[in-house]
Scaffold this motif. Structure first.
Motif, PDB file in Angstrom:
ATOM      1  N   ILE A  99       0.845  -1.198   0.000  1.00 18.52           N
ATOM      2  CA  ILE A  99       0.000   0.000   0.000  1.00 18.52           C
ATOM      3  C   ILE A  99       0.877   1.244   0.000  1.00 18.52           C
ATOM      4  CG2 ILE A  99      -1.766   1.299   1.264  1.00 18.52           C
ATOM      5  CD1 ILE A  99      -2.690  -1.492   2.385  1.00 18.52           C
ATOM      6  N   ALA A 100       1.951   1.233   0.782  1.00 17.30           N
ATOM      7  CA  ALA A 100       2.867   2.376   0.818  1.00 17.30           C
ATOM      8  C   ALA A 100       3.493   2.617  -0.551  1.00 17.30           C
ATOM      9  CB  ALA A 100       3.955   2.148   1.866  1.00 17.30           C
ATOM     10  N   VAL A 101       3.988   1.558  -1.169  1.00 15.72           N
ATOM     11  CA  VAL A 101       4.645   1.683  -2.479  1.00 15.72           C
ATOM     12  C   VAL A 101       3.675   2.226  -3.530  1.00 15.72           C
ATOM     13  CG1 VAL A 101       5.640   0.319  -4.374  1.00 15.72           C
ATOM     14  CG2 VAL A 101       6.425  -0.021  -2.039  1.00 15.72           C
ATOM     15  N   LEU A 102       2.410   1.817  -3.448  1.00 17.31           N
ATOM     16  CA  LEU A 102       1.421   2.274  -4.426  1.00 17.31           C
ATOM     17  C   LEU A 102       1.067   3.752  -4.256  1.00 17.31           C
ATOM     18  CD1 LEU A 102      -0.897  -0.862  -4.528  1.00 17.31           C
ATOM     19  CD2 LEU A 102       0.671  -0.059  -6.317  1.00 17.31           C
ATOM     20  N   LEU A 114       0.255   0.280   8.316  1.00 21.39           N
ATOM     21  CA  LEU A 114       0.723   1.375   7.468  1.00 21.39           C
ATOM     22  C   LEU A 114       0.432   2.718   8.125  1.00 21.39           C
ATOM     23  CD1 LEU A 114       1.714   2.600   4.706  1.00 21.39           C
ATOM     24  CD2 LEU A 114      -0.703   2.616   4.090  1.00 21.39           C
ATOM     25  N   LEU A 115      -0.778   2.901   8.624  1.00 23.66           N
ATOM     26  CA  LEU A 115      -1.156   4.183   9.227  1.00 23.66           C
ATOM     27  C   LEU A 115      -0.338   4.471  10.480  1.00 23.66           C
ATOM     28  CD1 LEU A 115      -5.023   4.191   8.680  1.00 23.66           C
ATOM     29  CD2 LEU A 115      -3.223   5.206   7.259  1.00 23.66           C
ATOM     30  N   ALA A 116       0.029   3.441  11.236  1.00 23.64           N
ATOM     31  CA  ALA A 116       0.889   3.642  12.405  1.00 23.64           C
ATOM     32  C   ALA A 116       2.268   4.148  11.976  1.00 23.64           C
ATOM     33  CB  ALA A 116       1.010   2.345  13.198  1.00 23.64           C
ATOM     34  N   ALA A 146       3.952   7.778  12.763  1.00 27.18           N
ATOM     35  CA  ALA A 146       5.293   7.892  13.349  1.00 27.18           C
ATOM     36  C   ALA A 146       6.194   8.815  12.535  1.00 27.18           C
ATOM     37  CB  ALA A 146       5.926   6.518  13.466  1.00 27.18           C
ATOM     38  N   GLY A 147       5.697   9.260  11.381  1.00 24.39           N
ATOM     39  CA  GLY A 147       6.450  10.222  10.589  1.00 24.39           C
ATOM     40  C   GLY A 147       7.065   9.694   9.315  1.00 24.39           C
ATOM     41  N   LEU A 148       6.914   8.401   9.033  1.00 25.17           N
ATOM     42  CA  LEU A 148       7.488   7.879   7.795  1.00 25.17           C
ATOM     43  C   LEU A 148       6.707   8.434   6.597  1.00 25.17           C
ATOM     44  CD1 LEU A 148       8.209   4.178   8.760  1.00 25.17           C
ATOM     45  CD2 LEU A 148       9.810   6.058   8.568  1.00 25.17           C
ATOM     46  N   PRO A 149       7.418   8.876   5.573  1.00 21.79           N
ATOM     47  CA  PRO A 149       6.773   9.506   4.403  1.00 21.79           C
ATOM     48  C   PRO A 149       6.230   8.471   3.419  1.00 21.79           C
ATOM     49  CG  PRO A 149       9.137   9.535   4.127  1.00 21.79           C
ATOM     50  CD  PRO A 149       8.869   8.922   5.479  1.00 21.79           C
ATOM     51  N   LEU A 150       5.146   7.780   3.791  1.00 18.62           N
ATOM     52  CA  LEU A 150       4.648   6.653   3.010  1.00 18.62           C
ATOM     53  C   LEU A 150       3.380   6.953   2.220  1.00 18.62           C
ATOM     54  CD1 LEU A 150       5.239   3.860   5.666  1.00 18.62           C
ATOM     55  CD2 LEU A 150       6.711   4.516   3.737  1.00 18.62           C
ATOM     56  N   ALA A 166       1.096   9.571  -0.555  1.00 20.87           N
ATOM     57  CA  ALA A 166       1.309  10.252  -1.837  1.00 20.87           C
ATOM     58  C   ALA A 166       2.206  11.470  -1.668  1.00 20.87           C
ATOM     59  CB  ALA A 166      -0.035  10.665  -2.431  1.00 20.87           C
ATOM     60  N   GLY A 167       3.177  11.561  -2.553  1.00 22.50           N
ATOM     61  CA  GLY A 167       4.079  12.697  -2.525  1.00 22.50           C
ATOM     62  C   GLY A 167       5.044  12.689  -1.352  1.00 22.50           C
ATOM     63  N   GLY A 168       5.174  11.551  -0.656  1.00 23.12           N
ATOM     64  CA  GLY A 168       6.098  11.463   0.466  1.00 23.12           C
ATOM     65  C   GLY A 168       5.582  12.113   1.739  1.00 23.12           C
ATOM     66  N   ARG A 169       4.266  12.128   1.922  1.00 27.97           N
ATOM     67  CA  ARG A 169       3.697  12.716   3.138  1.00 27.97           C
ATOM     68  C   ARG A 169       3.700  11.701   4.269  1.00 27.97           C
ATOM     69  NH1 ARG A 169      -1.729  13.830   2.679  1.00 27.97           N
ATOM     70  NH2 ARG A 169      -1.813  12.135   1.194  1.00 27.97           N
ATOM     71  N   GLY A 170       3.817  12.192   5.475  1.00 26.92           N
ATOM     72  CA  GLY A 170       3.766  11.371   6.668  1.00 26.92           C
ATOM     73  C   GLY A 170       3.651  12.266   7.881  1.00 26.92           C
ATOM     74  N   GLY A 171       3.471  11.684   9.048  1.00 29.91           N
ATOM     75  CA  GLY A 171       3.325  12.448  10.282  1.00 29.91           C
ATOM     76  C   GLY A 171       1.863  12.604  10.668  1.00 29.91           C
ATOM     77  N   LEU A 172       1.654  13.109  11.857  1.00 30.98           N
ATOM     78  CA  LEU A 172       0.297  13.236  12.388  1.00 30.98           C
ATOM     79  C   LEU A 172      -0.563  14.230  11.610  1.00 30.98           C
ATOM     80  CD1 LEU A 172       1.051  13.112  16.220  1.00 30.98           C
ATOM     81  CD2 LEU A 172       0.086  11.312  14.776  1.00 30.98           C
ATOM     82  N   GLY A 173       0.065  15.166  10.939  1.00 33.65           N
ATOM     83  CA  GLY A 173      -0.686  16.179  10.189  1.00 33.65           C
ATOM     84  C   GLY A 173      -1.591  15.600   9.110  1.00 33.65           C
ATOM     85  N   VAL A 174      -1.225  14.465   8.542  1.00 33.62           N
ATOM     86  CA  VAL A 174      -2.064  13.885   7.484  1.00 33.62           C
ATOM     87  C   VAL A 174      -3.412  13.428   8.023  1.00 33.62           C
ATOM     88  CG1 VAL A 174      -0.083  13.185   6.083  1.00 33.62           C
ATOM     89  CG2 VAL A 174      -1.131  11.540   7.641  1.00 33.62           C
ATOM     90  N   PHE A 175      -3.497  13.226   9.345  1.00 34.80           N
ATOM     91  CA  PHE A 175      -4.747  12.753   9.944  1.00 34.80           C
ATOM     92  C   PHE A 175      -5.717  13.896  10.263  1.00 34.80           C
ATOM     93  CE2 PHE A 175      -1.636   9.424  10.724  1.00 34.80           C
ATOM     94  CZ  PHE A 175      -2.294   8.353  10.130  1.00 34.80           C
TER      95      PHE A 175
END
Length: 177
Positions: A8-11, A52-54, A58-62, A64-73
């Motif tokens: 899912i991350a790779v996609l 994946l969501l965990a 935790a901040g991994l950029p997984l 679209a566009g390398g986004r990650g972190g709590l802000g995406v939620f």
């Protein structure tokens, strides 16, 4: 489960494409969500998405566009991310209930869970978080439909092929393993 979380991350990594001014990017991640549910089953498919969501939290950029972190939620995609969990569960539940895994059965499961459920959670949450009226958000989300139909077809073809080649790989009949 870890393999499907990685899939899912790779996609989602190739990039971030926003169609028609929609704040939510187009990715292939829903294909991974559909496959996780269809092949792993309801519980394990949902757990793969939660893994994946965990990692994202935790901040991994997984995403679209390398986004990650709590802000995406708390961003426009938050409802779709939550919908991924429910969608994988519903796809898995519907496939598990099939006596025999067939292309049409998996296609229906992918359309109901991987498209319908994900939209049912994602669109209202996006409307609330962006302040865009629900009807307008739903209209903007129609841009996702053609691609999601293709992803559901791909999920059905892949899952049916896996079930034929290695029947034990696809969870069905409520069996745990």
């Amino acid at each position: 489960m870890a393999t499907f979380a990685a899939l899912i991350a790779v996609l989602g990594l190739p990039g971030s494409i926003a169609l028609f001014g929609n704040a939510v990017p187009v990715t292939l991640q829903t294909l991974g969500v559909m496959l996780a549910g269809a092949i792993l089953g309801a519980r394990r498919g949902a757990l793969a998405v939660l893994k994946l969501l965990a990692l994202v939290a935790a901040g991994l950029p997984l995403l679209a566009g390398g986004r990650g972190g709590l802000g995406v939620f708390v961003g426009p995609s938050a409802g779709y991310l939550l919908g991924f969990v429910a969608g994988a569960f519903v796809v898995g539940l519907l496939v598990e209930r099939q006596r025999r895994v067939t292309f049409l059965g998996v296609l229906l499961a992918a359309l109901v869970g991987g498209v319908g459920v994900v939209y049912a959670v994602g669109i209202p949450v996006q409307a609330v978080l962006t302040g865009v009226p629900l009807a307008e958000t739903a209209l903007l989300s129609l841009a996702f439909v053609p691609g999601d139909l293709l992803k559901a077809l791909a999920c059905a073809a892949i899952t049916a092929a896996v079930a034929r080649a290695y029947p034990a790989a696809v969870r069905r009949g409520g069996r745990e393993g």
